[in-house]
Design a protein around this motif. Structure first.
Motif, PDB file in Angstrom:
ATOM      1  N   HIS A   1      -3.235   2.442  11.147  1.00  0.00           N
ATOM      2  CA  HIS A   1      -4.084   3.168  10.219  1.00  0.00           C
ATOM      3  C   HIS A   1      -3.666   2.828   8.802  1.00  0.00           C
ATOM      4  CE1 HIS A   1      -5.808   6.624   8.013  1.00  0.00           C
ATOM      5  NE2 HIS A   1      -6.709   6.620   8.983  1.00  0.00           N
ATOM      6  N   LEU A   2      -4.551   3.010   7.856  1.00  0.00           N
ATOM      7  CA  LEU A   2      -4.232   2.738   6.462  1.00  0.00           C
ATOM      8  C   LEU A   2      -3.047   3.569   5.981  1.00  0.00           C
ATOM      9  CD1 LEU A   2      -5.158   1.113   3.976  1.00  0.00           C
ATOM     10  CD2 LEU A   2      -6.627   3.034   3.358  1.00  0.00           C
ATOM     11  N   HIS A   3      -2.916   4.776   6.542  1.00  0.00           N
ATOM     12  CA  HIS A   3      -1.774   5.624   6.163  1.00  0.00           C
ATOM     13  C   HIS A   3      -0.458   4.938   6.492  1.00  0.00           C
ATOM     14  CE1 HIS A   3      -4.061   9.000   4.830  1.00  0.00           C
ATOM     15  NE2 HIS A   3      -4.650   9.190   6.005  1.00  0.00           N
ATOM     16  N   ASP A   4      -0.413   4.130   7.560  1.00  0.00           N
ATOM     17  CA  ASP A   4       0.818   3.436   7.924  1.00  0.00           C
ATOM     18  C   ASP A   4       1.214   2.429   6.848  1.00  0.00           C
ATOM     19  OD1 ASP A   4       0.900   4.780  10.408  1.00  0.00           O
ATOM     20  OD2 ASP A   4      -0.547   3.351  11.233  1.00  0.00           O
ATOM     21  N   VAL A   5       0.232   1.738   6.266  1.00  0.00           N
ATOM     22  CA  VAL A   5       0.513   0.775   5.200  1.00  0.00           C
ATOM     23  C   VAL A   5       0.999   1.498   3.945  1.00  0.00           C
ATOM     24  CG1 VAL A   5      -0.471  -1.029   3.739  1.00  0.00           C
ATOM     25  CG2 VAL A   5      -1.210  -0.815   6.123  1.00  0.00           C
ATOM     26  N   VAL A   6       0.331   2.608   3.616  1.00  0.00           N
ATOM     27  CA  VAL A   6       0.740   3.379   2.434  1.00  0.00           C
ATOM     28  C   VAL A   6       2.141   3.929   2.615  1.00  0.00           C
ATOM     29  CG1 VAL A   6       0.200   5.384   1.009  1.00  0.00           C
ATOM     30  CG2 VAL A   6      -1.648   3.941   1.862  1.00  0.00           C
ATOM     31  N   ARG A   7       2.452   4.392   3.823  1.00  0.00           N
ATOM     32  CA  ARG A   7       3.784   4.931   4.099  1.00  0.00           C
ATOM     33  C   ARG A   7       4.842   3.838   3.953  1.00  0.00           C
ATOM     34  NH1 ARG A   7       2.755   6.437   8.873  1.00  0.00           N
ATOM     35  NH2 ARG A   7       1.684   8.340   8.221  1.00  0.00           N
TER      36      ARG A   7
ATOM     37  N   LEU B   1       0.569 -14.042   9.989  1.00  0.00           N
ATOM     38  CA  LEU B   1       0.621 -14.885  11.176  1.00  0.00           C
ATOM     39  C   LEU B   1       1.973 -15.562  11.335  1.00  0.00           C
ATOM     40  CD1 LEU B   1      -2.888 -16.597  11.016  1.00  0.00           C
ATOM     41  CD2 LEU B   1      -2.149 -14.815  12.595  1.00  0.00           C
ATOM     42  N   ALA B   2       2.613 -15.930  10.218  1.00  0.00           N
ATOM     43  CA  ALA B   2       3.876 -16.660  10.280  1.00  0.00           C
ATOM     44  C   ALA B   2       5.080 -15.754  10.508  1.00  0.00           C
ATOM     45  CB  ALA B   2       4.068 -17.457   8.998  1.00  0.00           C
ATOM     46  N   LEU B   3       4.939 -14.452  10.307  1.00  0.00           N
ATOM     47  CA  LEU B   3       6.062 -13.514  10.471  1.00  0.00           C
ATOM     48  C   LEU B   3       5.688 -12.431  11.484  1.00  0.00           C
ATOM     49  CD1 LEU B   3       7.030 -13.112   6.708  1.00  0.00           C
ATOM     50  CD2 LEU B   3       8.181 -14.531   8.407  1.00  0.00           C
ATOM     51  N   PRO B   4       5.488 -12.805  12.733  1.00  0.00           N
ATOM     52  CA  PRO B   4       5.068 -11.801  13.724  1.00  0.00           C
ATOM     53  C   PRO B   4       6.146 -10.777  14.032  1.00  0.00           C
ATOM     54  CG  PRO B   4       5.565 -13.898  14.784  1.00  0.00           C
ATOM     55  CD  PRO B   4       5.625 -14.148  13.319  1.00  0.00           C
ATOM     56  N   GLN B   5       7.420 -11.113  13.694  1.00  0.00           N
ATOM     57  CA  GLN B   5       8.492 -10.164  13.993  1.00  0.00           C
ATOM     58  C   GLN B   5       8.508  -8.969  13.044  1.00  0.00           C
ATOM     59  OE1 GLN B   5       8.710 -13.072  12.561  1.00  0.00           O
ATOM     60  NE2 GLN B   5      10.586 -13.385  11.383  1.00  0.00           N
ATOM     61  N   VAL B   6       7.784  -9.054  11.920  1.00  0.00           N
ATOM     62  CA  VAL B   6       7.707  -7.939  10.969  1.00  0.00           C
ATOM     63  C   VAL B   6       6.459  -7.128  11.290  1.00  0.00           C
ATOM     64  CG1 VAL B   6       7.655  -7.289   8.539  1.00  0.00           C
ATOM     65  CG2 VAL B   6       8.819  -9.397   9.243  1.00  0.00           C
ATOM     66  N   ARG B   7       6.618  -5.817  11.442  1.00  0.00           N
ATOM     67  CA  ARG B   7       5.479  -4.960  11.741  1.00  0.00           C
ATOM     68  C   ARG B   7       4.424  -5.110  10.633  1.00  0.00           C
ATOM     69  NH1 ARG B   7       6.209   0.093  11.242  1.00  0.00           N
ATOM     70  NH2 ARG B   7       4.555   0.773  12.683  1.00  0.00           N
ATOM     71  N   ALA B   8       3.167  -5.210  11.059  1.00  0.00           N
ATOM     72  CA  ALA B   8       2.080  -5.472  10.119  1.00  0.00           C
ATOM     73  C   ALA B   8       2.014  -4.465   8.978  1.00  0.00           C
ATOM     74  CB  ALA B   8       0.751  -5.535  10.863  1.00  0.00           C
ATOM     75  N   PRO B   9       2.122  -3.147   9.221  1.00  0.00           N
ATOM     76  CA  PRO B   9       2.063  -2.206   8.093  1.00  0.00           C
ATOM     77  C   PRO B   9       3.183  -2.424   7.085  1.00  0.00           C
ATOM     78  CG  PRO B   9       1.697  -1.057  10.156  1.00  0.00           C
ATOM     79  CD  PRO B   9       2.155  -2.426  10.520  1.00  0.00           C
ATOM     80  N   GLN B  10       4.397  -2.728   7.567  1.00  0.00           N
ATOM     81  CA  GLN B  10       5.511  -2.949   6.648  1.00  0.00           C
ATOM     82  C   GLN B  10       5.299  -4.219   5.819  1.00  0.00           C
ATOM     83  OE1 GLN B  10       8.710  -2.825   9.622  1.00  0.00           O
ATOM     84  NE2 GLN B  10       9.488  -0.993   8.612  1.00  0.00           N
ATOM     85  N   LEU B  11       4.808  -5.267   6.475  1.00  0.00           N
ATOM     86  CA  LEU B  11       4.578  -6.514   5.749  1.00  0.00           C
ATOM     87  C   LEU B  11       3.453  -6.352   4.723  1.00  0.00           C
ATOM     88  CD1 LEU B  11       5.188  -9.442   5.254  1.00  0.00           C
ATOM     89  CD2 LEU B  11       3.768 -10.050   7.224  1.00  0.00           C
ATOM     90  N   LEU B  12       2.361  -5.677   5.107  1.00  0.00           N
ATOM     91  CA  LEU B  12       1.271  -5.464   4.167  1.00  0.00           C
ATOM     92  C   LEU B  12       1.697  -4.552   3.019  1.00  0.00           C
ATOM     93  CD1 LEU B  12      -1.822  -5.161   6.525  1.00  0.00           C
ATOM     94  CD2 LEU B  12      -1.229  -7.049   5.007  1.00  0.00           C
ATOM     95  N   GLY B  13       2.539  -3.562   3.299  1.00  0.00           N
ATOM     96  CA  GLY B  13       3.064  -2.725   2.223  1.00  0.00           C
ATOM     97  C   GLY B  13       3.888  -3.535   1.238  1.00  0.00           C
ATOM     98  N   ALA B  14       4.721  -4.448   1.771  1.00  0.00           N
ATOM     99  CA  ALA B  14       5.514  -5.315   0.907  1.00  0.00           C
ATOM    100  C   ALA B  14       4.613  -6.251   0.093  1.00  0.00           C
ATOM    101  CB  ALA B  14       6.499  -6.132   1.741  1.00  0.00           C
ATOM    102  N   LEU B  15       3.534  -6.734   0.718  1.00  0.00           N
ATOM    103  CA  LEU B  15       2.606  -7.621   0.014  1.00  0.00           C
ATOM    104  C   LEU B  15       1.858  -6.884  -1.093  1.00  0.00           C
ATOM    105  CD1 LEU B  15       1.274  -9.631   3.073  1.00  0.00           C
ATOM    106  CD2 LEU B  15       2.463 -10.598   1.096  1.00  0.00           C
ATOM    107  N   LEU B  16       1.510  -5.626  -0.870  1.00  0.00           N
ATOM    108  CA  LEU B  16       0.873  -4.846  -1.932  1.00  0.00           C
ATOM    109  C   LEU B  16       1.819  -4.676  -3.113  1.00  0.00           C
ATOM    110  CD1 LEU B  16      -0.997  -2.076   0.103  1.00  0.00           C
ATOM    111  CD2 LEU B  16      -2.029  -3.945  -1.205  1.00  0.00           C
ATOM    112  N   ALA B  17       3.080  -4.378  -2.820  1.00  0.00           N
ATOM    113  CA  ALA B  17       4.055  -4.240  -3.896  1.00  0.00           C
ATOM    114  C   ALA B  17       4.254  -5.573  -4.621  1.00  0.00           C
ATOM    115  CB  ALA B  17       5.386  -3.748  -3.328  1.00  0.00           C
ATOM    116  N   TYR B  18       4.244  -6.662  -3.859  1.00  0.00           N
ATOM    117  CA  TYR B  18       4.387  -7.988  -4.458  1.00  0.00           C
ATOM    118  C   TYR B  18       3.222  -8.278  -5.402  1.00  0.00           C
ATOM    119  CZ  TYR B  18       3.933 -13.084  -4.676  1.00  0.00           C
ATOM    120  OH  TYR B  18       3.764 -14.367  -5.108  1.00  0.00           O
ATOM    121  N   ARG B  19       2.008  -7.949  -4.977  1.00  0.00           N
ATOM    122  CA  ARG B  19       0.841  -8.156  -5.855  1.00  0.00           C
ATOM    123  C   ARG B  19       0.997  -7.360  -7.144  1.00  0.00           C
ATOM    124  NH1 ARG B  19      -3.037 -12.235  -4.956  1.00  0.00           N
ATOM    125  NH2 ARG B  19      -3.187 -12.605  -2.714  1.00  0.00           N
ATOM    126  N   ALA B  20       1.509  -6.160  -7.036  1.00  0.00           N
ATOM    127  CA  ALA B  20       1.670  -5.317  -8.226  1.00  0.00           C
ATOM    128  C   ALA B  20       2.716  -5.887  -9.169  1.00  0.00           C
ATOM    129  CB  ALA B  20       2.038  -3.899  -7.814  1.00  0.00           C
TER     130      ALA B  20
END
Length: 862
Positions: A46-52, A277-296
């Protein structure tokens, strides 16, 4: 208001060009594939998982990432610094650093031509004396440096840090081979750059070996920059990611390349999908959260700093005394204000759309409901999304300096700030919108064009960018509300925690607004081309010509060109259509303040006609205008202008001119300037001289950029005549300017009985006459192919032109023509052709040649 006399031109059969919508369409398709991949990977999350996951990133990690981002942008400034050294020009490091920062900060966030090609750097470097070729060379060298860094990082990762290549999903042997190939080409480049002597041709460009002093730092700087940039994201990953930094740096380099190649604005989604796709060992919400912070940290924060620097520049602009740094910032930002603000407004629209697709914070909503009625909250949420779409559309008008776009954007931003606060106390969002509003107001004088917003044609690239942003917001909206089953009751559900109903209504409103705008664009009546079949409204043309300092403006009275008039009726662009090319002659004629509006109007007229935009024989001052239109620049040669205040026959430097002048006088030559009223009486004799000259040269009348022997046209201007024994043996029609800024010759003909040296005699007497009449300059016309560069990174046209200039005597006396004009002591000024580049350029050159000479044979004949 237009004045074309024929139907719009259509490219002739057999001319095959890539459709302009092909690359943007591919970008949209790539983005669609990326959304599908991310949707599949997220699965039941859920989107809440990425925000968390985003909130869970430690502050110390964010601080470390910020420090690494600063280091990366400092390294990026060295890209430009090395490139400036390569073109052997002197530019101070502060100017280079600020130019690099503003170009990269905006280029990272939005893939628009004005900020990813030569255009932005041309504006910022031109004040330091760099030419268009210099800037193109700098852009190419920066791209090469990036390629070296990416290859070095990815190659090292594949060779040393990826046994088994689990992260990259490649076989071990293929990983090693790919890495070795990447490292080999980097090594080969350094060796060639250090010891090579022959340039390498890549397409239309020739790269001279830069030497080890540039090549080795290139590789080092690129590796440091990309390592620091990769380190920004690496710091934001969760501690449990379990990926080695070298392997991660290689994956990061591949993701960067994917984002660049996709042409999606900012690589949005493509970069993220490759990493997921290249980092399947990282949970998708955690990786997307890190990517959002990286964009910022790496994208939005530098963009905000650039915007704040611009705000500081504008706030200090009105002061009479500026500091040295303030003066530098002024020279950098003033030329790019509309483009900069257009990008910021586009991003503001994207922020509002994404914000409307995500749920508000419960704590803030609770406080808001204490003093704001639910109906106002719901209306604000809906208004925020609609305002976001409006800003995406209006950003295009801001790029084109449209006044109506400024006023609408101003009030939409005001409403957007209010909506951001009333729909969920989104202080961060409101702060960004307020900053953009402040910048817009500070630069309000840059938006002066009276054009209608609905008259703005949206390019395929812009349409693709809007489509991608809207599609992204709709996907985020669906992702945030997919746990709620659809029911018709959702449309009428209003509650504090009713996020799904709000998203549903806002998404439909966004689509309705876009559909309405698209329908208005498609269904509006076509503009009717107005043409005055009379004498081209000569009186009005004369008034506009009187306001111009360029003698070329007089060519409008030849009657062989169409005029595109400014809405004020005091300025125009003169042009003609040759096959698929719409060729404008010179810069716009009339008050300088009308030039930018006319240039855009001409581009819009050509777009409606389905042709190619061409500006022929334009000067250097207005080059940024043509770059704004997305046109490429081609140097045609240099124009010789003699400063009349210093002209005379005295001194050793003028010995040859004195001798020619005295010889003509001994042969009985006399000089006279006949005013327009006296020209009709001379027409029979002038016609005899002209016919004899054409027969002797075995040529026909030319046109467009030159006048022809037309009796009505000749009677418009004074005519200089040379008599021998009382008979007219040579003449030249004059192009004066009302401001006395410039005087030049148009039609010049000599009879067979003209005394030897009559041409020198005529020019000398004209210059002395112009000097006595208070003219500042005498324009001797252009020396074709003169001044083209034959050096490192010079384009193919420049190298071919330089070769023809030096060795093309069999076709045309290029070098001799320059030598002849050089004896009058002129100042040489470059003249350009601005048009579509690439494969369209040969057709453009052929069309212009046909228009002027009636064919290539006439162009190259002696």
């Amino acid at each position: 208001m237009e004045d074309p006399s024929a139907a719009p031109a259509v490219p002739s059969r057999g001319e095959r060009e890539w459709p302009p919508w092909l690359a943007p369409a591919l970008s949209v398709l790539v983005f669609g594939a990326v959304v599908w991949v991310l949707h599949h990977v997220l699965g039941t999350y859920h989107l809440h998982d990425v925000v968390r996951a985003l909130k869970a990133i430690p502050r110390r990690s964010i601080a470390a990432a910020g420090a690494l981002a600063v280091g990366s942008y400092l390294a990026l400034t060295l890209y430009d610094w090395l490139a400036v050294r390569y073109v052997q020009k002197t530019v101070s490091y502060p100017r280079t650093a600020l130019t690099s920062f503003i170009a990269f900060a905006f280029g990272h966030n939005l893939s628009l031509a004005a900020f990813t090609g030569a255009a932005i750097r041309y504006r910022l470097y031109s004040a330091a004396g760099l030419t268009a070729v210099d800037v193109a060379s700098i852009v190419s060298m920066c791209a090469l440096t990036t390629a070296l860094g990416v290859s070095m990082l990815a190659g090292a990762a594949l060779v040393t840090a990826v046994p088994g290549a689990e992260e990259l999903h490649l076989g071990h042997a293929w990983s090693k081979l790919t890495g070795v190939l990447l490292l080999t080409w980097v090594l080969a480049y350094v060796l060639w750059a250090s010891v090579g002597r022959r340039p390498i041709a890549l397409g239309a460009w020739a790269f001279r070996p830069p030497g080890a002093a540039i090549a080795v730092p290139q590789v080092m700087v690129a590796v440091v920059d990309l390592s620091l940039a990769a380190g920004v994201l690496y710091q934001l990953l969760p501690p449990t990611a379990g990926v080695d930094f070298m392997a991660f740096a290689g994956i990061y380099a591949v993701a960067v390349v994917g984002g660049i190649v996709s042409q999606v604005p900012g690589g949005l989604g493509v970069f993220e999908a490759i990493l997921v796709l290249a980092l399947p060992q990282v949970r998708a919400p955690q990786l997307l959260g890190a990517l959002l912070a990286y964009r910022a940290v790496y994208y939005l924060a530098p963009l905000a700093l650039a915007a704040l620097a611009f705000a500081g520049h504008e706030l200090h602009r009105g002061r009479q005394r500026l500091t040295r740094a303030g003066g530098l910032v002024d020279s950098l930002f003033a030329p790019v204000a509309p483009q900069l603000i257009g990008v910021l407004v586009f991003l503001a629209g994207a922020v509002l759309l994404v914000s409307g697709a995500t749920p508000g914070l419960d704590a803030r909503l609770g406080r808001l409901m204490g003093f704001v009625p639910l109906s106002l909250l719901e209306a604000s949420h809906l208004a925020g999304s609609v305002i976001g779409v409006g800003l995406l559309i209006l950003a295009r008008g801001l790029f084109r300096r449209v006044a109506a776009a400024y006023h609408l954007t101003f009030w939409l931003l005001v409403a957007g700030v209010a909506a951001s606060l009333l729909k969920g106390l989104d202080f961060e969002e409101a702060s960004y919108l307020s900053l953009v509003l402040l910048l817009l107001w500070l630069a309000r004088h840059a938006f002066y064009r009276p054009s209608s917003i609905m008259s703005q044609r949206f390019t395929p690239g812009w349409i693709a960018s809007v489509a991608i942003i809207v599609a992204l917001s709709l996907w985020i909206a669906w992702l945030s509300a997919r746990h709620v089953p659809y029911s018709s009751d959702l449309w009428w559900t209003f509650a504090q925690d009713g996020h799904a109903p709000r998203v549903l209504r806002a998404s439909v409103a966004v689509l309705v607004v876009l559909a309405a705008f698209l329908a208005a664009q498609l269904l509006r009546p076509a503009r009717v081309a107005r043409h005055d079949p009379g004498a081209l409204d000569r009186e009005r043309a004369r008034r506009a010509i009187a306001a111009s300092d360029a003698s070329l403006a007089n060519a409008a009275l030849a009657g062989d060109k169409r005029l595109l008039w400014h809405a004020a009726g005091d300025a125009f662009v003169m042009y003609q259509v040759s096959r698929g090319s719409w060729v404008a002659l010179g810069d716009p004629v009339g008050p300088a303040a009308r030039a930018e509006d006319l240039v855009w109007s001409f581009r819009e007229l050509v777009d409606r006609g389905g042709g190619r935009t061409v500006f022929y024989q334009v000067g250097g001052r207005a080059l940024p205008l043509y770059l704004d239109l997305g046109l490429a620049l081609l140097k045609l040669g240099e124009e010789a202008r003699v400063p009349l205040a210093d002209f005379g026959l005295e001194g050793s430097a003028r010995a040859d001119l004195r001798q020619s002048h005295r010889r003509a006088e001994r042969d009985g030559a006399s000089f006279e300037v006949v005013p327009p009223a006296g020209v009709p009486a001379l027409l029979p004799r002038l016609s005899e001289v002209s016919d004899a000259w054409l027969a002797d040269k075995a040529t026909a009348e030319k046109g467009f950029s030159l006048g022809s022997f037309d009796e009505r046209y000749l009677c418009e201007f004074p005519v200089a005549i040379v008599r021998a024994e009382g008979e007219v043996v040579a003449f030249a029609s004059l192009w004066p300017t009302s401001s006395r800024e410039e005087l030049s010759v148009d039609l010049m003909r000599f009879g067979p009985d003209a005394p030897r040296g009559a041409m020198d005699y005529l020019f000398i007497e004209l210059m002395l006459w112009g000097k006595a009449g208070g003219y500042r300059w005498f324009n001797l016309g252009m020396a074709p192919l003169s001044g083209l560069e034959n050096r490192a990174l010079a384009p193919l046209w420049h190298r071919m032109g330089s070769f023809l200039f030096s060795h093309g005597e069999s076709f045309y006396n290029f070098e001799g023509l320059r030598r002849y004009k050089e004896k009058f002591g002129p100042v040489w000024e470059p003249r350009y052709l601005a048009s579509h580049g690439g494969l369209a350029l040969p057709r453009v050159l052929l069309d212009v040649s046909t228009l002027i000479s009636g064919g290539l044979k006439e162009l190259v004949s002696k």
